[in-house]
Design an enzyme around this catalytic site. Structure first.
Site, PDB file in Angstrom:
ATOM      1  N   ASP A 243      84.061  55.981 -22.847  1.00 27.02           N
ATOM      2  CA  ASP A 243      84.822  55.221 -21.844  1.00 27.02           C
ATOM      3  C   ASP A 243      84.149  53.882 -21.564  1.00 27.02           C
ATOM      4  O   ASP A 243      84.827  52.866 -21.394  1.00 27.02           O
ATOM      5  CB  ASP A 243      84.971  56.025 -20.542  1.00 27.02           C
ATOM      6  CG  ASP A 243      85.714  55.209 -19.489  1.00 27.02           C
ATOM      7  OD1 ASP A 243      86.880  54.846 -19.756  1.00 27.02           O
ATOM      8  OD2 ASP A 243      85.131  54.884 -18.436  1.00 27.02           O
TER       9      ASP A 243
ATOM     10  N   HIS B  84      89.032  61.333  -6.163  1.00 31.56           N
ATOM     11  CA  HIS B  84      88.894  60.040  -6.819  1.00 31.56           C
ATOM     12  C   HIS B  84      89.967  59.097  -6.286  1.00 31.56           C
ATOM     13  O   HIS B  84      91.131  59.458  -6.206  1.00 31.56           O
ATOM     14  CB  HIS B  84      89.071  60.181  -8.336  1.00 31.56           C
ATOM     15  CG  HIS B  84      88.986  58.862  -9.040  1.00 31.56           C
ATOM     16  ND1 HIS B  84      87.775  58.300  -9.381  1.00 31.56           N
ATOM     17  CD2 HIS B  84      89.939  57.987  -9.410  1.00 31.56           C
ATOM     18  CE1 HIS B  84      88.002  57.126  -9.947  1.00 31.56           C
ATOM     19  NE2 HIS B  84      89.297  56.906  -9.982  1.00 31.56           N
TER      20      HIS B  84
ATOM     21  N   SER C 209      90.782  57.218 -19.006  1.00 30.95           N
ATOM     22  CA  SER C 209      89.509  56.671 -18.538  1.00 30.95           C
ATOM     23  C   SER C 209      89.067  57.376 -17.251  1.00 30.95           C
ATOM     24  O   SER C 209      87.924  57.830 -17.131  1.00 30.95           O
ATOM     25  CB  SER C 209      89.690  55.163 -18.309  1.00 30.95           C
ATOM     26  OG  SER C 209      88.609  54.614 -17.624  1.00 30.95           O
TER      27      SER C 209
ATOM     28  N   ARG D 136      88.639  46.811 -23.287  1.00 37.75           N
ATOM     29  CA  ARG D 136      89.949  46.623 -22.632  1.00 37.75           C
ATOM     30  C   ARG D 136      89.894  45.471 -21.629  1.00 37.75           C
ATOM     31  O   ARG D 136      90.834  44.694 -21.496  1.00 37.75           O
ATOM     32  CB  ARG D 136      90.363  47.912 -21.912  1.00 37.75           C
ATOM     33  CG  ARG D 136      90.795  49.014 -22.874  1.00 37.75           C
ATOM     34  CD  ARG D 136      90.884  50.350 -22.158  1.00 37.75           C
ATOM     35  NE  ARG D 136      91.789  50.322 -21.029  1.00 37.75           N
ATOM     36  CZ  ARG D 136      91.640  51.037 -19.910  1.00 37.75           C
ATOM     37  NH1 ARG D 136      90.624  51.870 -19.780  1.00 37.75           N
ATOM     38  NH2 ARG D 136      92.509  50.942 -18.941  1.00 37.75           N
TER      39      ARG D 136
ATOM     40  N   LYS E 179      86.117  60.912 -16.916  1.00 36.40           N
ATOM     41  CA  LYS E 179      84.918  60.915 -16.069  1.00 36.40           C
ATOM     42  C   LYS E 179      84.968  62.077 -15.071  1.00 36.40           C
ATOM     43  O   LYS E 179      83.957  62.705 -14.782  1.00 36.40           O
ATOM     44  CB  LYS E 179      84.787  59.573 -15.342  1.00 36.40           C
ATOM     45  CG  LYS E 179      84.319  58.466 -16.296  1.00 36.40           C
ATOM     46  CD  LYS E 179      84.317  57.094 -15.662  1.00 36.40           C
ATOM     47  CE  LYS E 179      85.693  56.532 -15.544  1.00 36.40           C
ATOM     48  NZ  LYS E 179      85.844  55.104 -15.426  1.00 36.40           N
TER      49      LYS E 179
END
Ligand code: URA
Length: 436
Positions: free
Chosen positions: A161, A82, A183, A168, A187
């Site tokens: 999320d 990621h 967050s 947010r 995922k």
């Protein structure tokens, strides 16, 4: 439990219990807590922070708020990578196939680009025919057959999320380390991988503008992933300048193919080797970093990494012939050459402004609903650290209209700083956490 008490406790700097966090996340998911109370808690967390235990609880509860992918029917170690987002970051298209060609299994769920940063889903969709919404069983079959599949995140992945992030975004509470960590990691956990490699960016084009902030976020996410039983490590890497020389969706696919053919930008290639090697190491396919790097370099030399990307594209409905001849990929019709405005070295090339320039050209989107132009973007003939004489080519811009090119040109020139002295180049990989 009462939401008022939870907000009050956090406002006063208290630590929320796992039960309070579970109650909160399930209320968010069911829609029983009003937006104003959720937002008030997000603001209290922004100011008071969260302990590591709270962050792990929040992450796990958010991960469980929707479907948790069970990858156990796919043999082998499942890994994921990621990136916290950047400009010109096409590393999933390069490091993913390299790691898969080494034997790592990647069942990857990716996002679309938003704002000045790009997304892997858009890049892959720029290849005609490629599908990103593949039914789960077919998705797993492709991973079993080719070692890798990349699909879009399904609507049922982490609904908590989605709700929290949307709030947010409009209440100035995105920039909170525990909220960002929860967050991202929720995922990743819900996506089901056994091993997770994080590429935490720092610099002008990144969320985390300083290395210290990036280190804190990386360590928090590594602890959260390990705390949830997944082998997790992180690289902290430079995003002060764009990654590679192509920015824009189909253009980045071209650059990915160039890199998988063993050519292209040196820094981009080095980062992809580190990421692929890191995944191989976390998956237990190598004893140490050197051995992992040798394995991934082998996949470039023998063509297996490029072959793996082509197999994935074919399995997802695309025509791999586009990768044999990347000049057939979409390219926007209006092209403007940008010369060096003066002689000298490129001392900086602000990544965020380059990303905004690409957006002006049509390569990005401001809201999730915006359409994008797959063939739009920037090709940099020169990048940070390189010398050019006034009038020599600096960049080429592609868009649908001259007006878009003009706006992109203004942004791009604002990103550029030229000096007479050769600038010092910092390292691309600034730190490794949990990868020794
Ligand atoms: N990316 C995410 O997915 N979530 C954040 O909070 C920030 C970046």
């Amino acid at each position: 439990m009462r939401m008022y008490d939870i907000i009050h406790k956090k406002r006063e700097g208290g630590a929320l219990s796992p039960e309070e966090i579970r109650w909160f996340v399930s209320g968010v998911t069911e829609g029983s807590i009003p937006d104003y109370q959720i937002s008030a808690l997000m603001m209290a967390v922004y100011f008071q922070g969260m302990t590591r235990e709270e962050t792990v609880s929040l992450t796990l509860e958010m991960a469980r708020s929707g479907d948790m992918a069970d990858l156990s029917s796919i043999p082998g170690v499942k890994a994921d990578k990621h990136s916290t987002g950047g400009v010109g970051d096409k590393t999933s298209l390069i490091a993913g196939p390299m790691a898969a060609a080494c034997g790592v299994k990647l069942a990857k769920m990716s996002g679309r680009g938003l704002g000045h940063t790009g997304g892997t889903v858009d890049k892959l969709e720029s290849i005609p025919g490629v599908k990103m919404d593949i039914p789960r069983e077919r998705f797993f079959d492709i991973v079993r057959e080719t070692g890798i599949a990349i699909v879009g995140q399904s609507g049922s992945l982490c609904p908590a999320d989605k709700k929290l992030y949307a709030l947010r975004d409009v209440t100035a509470t995105v920039e909170s380390l525990p909220l960002i960590a929860a967050s991202i990691m929720s995922k990743k956990l819900a996506s089901g991988a056994d091993a997770i490699l994080l590429d935490v960016k720092t610099g002008s084009g990144a969320f985390m503008k300083t290395q210290e902030e990036a280190r804190r976020l990386a360590q928090l996410m590594v602890d959260t992933g390990n705390g949830a039983g997944r082998r997790t490590a992180a690289l902290i890497t430079d995003m002060d300048m764009p990654l590679g020389r192509y920015i824009g969706n189909a253009l980045e696919v071209r650059e990915a193919v160039e890199a998988l053919s063993g050519g292209g930008d040196r820094r981009l290639g080095a980062l992809c080797q580190e990421l692929a090697g890191g995944m191989a190491l976390l998956a237990g396919l190598a004893e140490n970093r050197e051995e992992a790097l040798n394995q991934v370099r082998g996949t470039l030399a023998d063509g297996s990494a490029l072959g793996t990307l082509k197999s994935m594209i074919a399995a997802q409905g695309g025509d791999p012939a586009y990768l044999d001849d990347t000049s057939r990929l979409p390219l926007s019709p209006v092209c403007v050459e940008v010369p060096m405005p003066e002689s000298g070295y490129i001392a900086s090339l602000n990544a965020e402004l380059c990303g905004l320039a690409a957006m002006e050209l049509g390569a990005g989107r401001e809201t999730k609903e915006d359409a994008i132009d797959y063939g739009a973007g920037i090709v940099l003939a020169k990048t940070k650290g390189e010398y050019g004489e006034k009038g020599e080519p600096f960049a080429r811009l592609y868009a649908q209209t001259q007006a878009q090119c003009q706006r992109g040109l203004e942004r791009l020139l604002a990103a550029l700083d030229i000096t007479k002295e050769r600038p010092s180049m910092g390292p691309l990989i600034l730190e490794r956490i949990g990868l020794d």
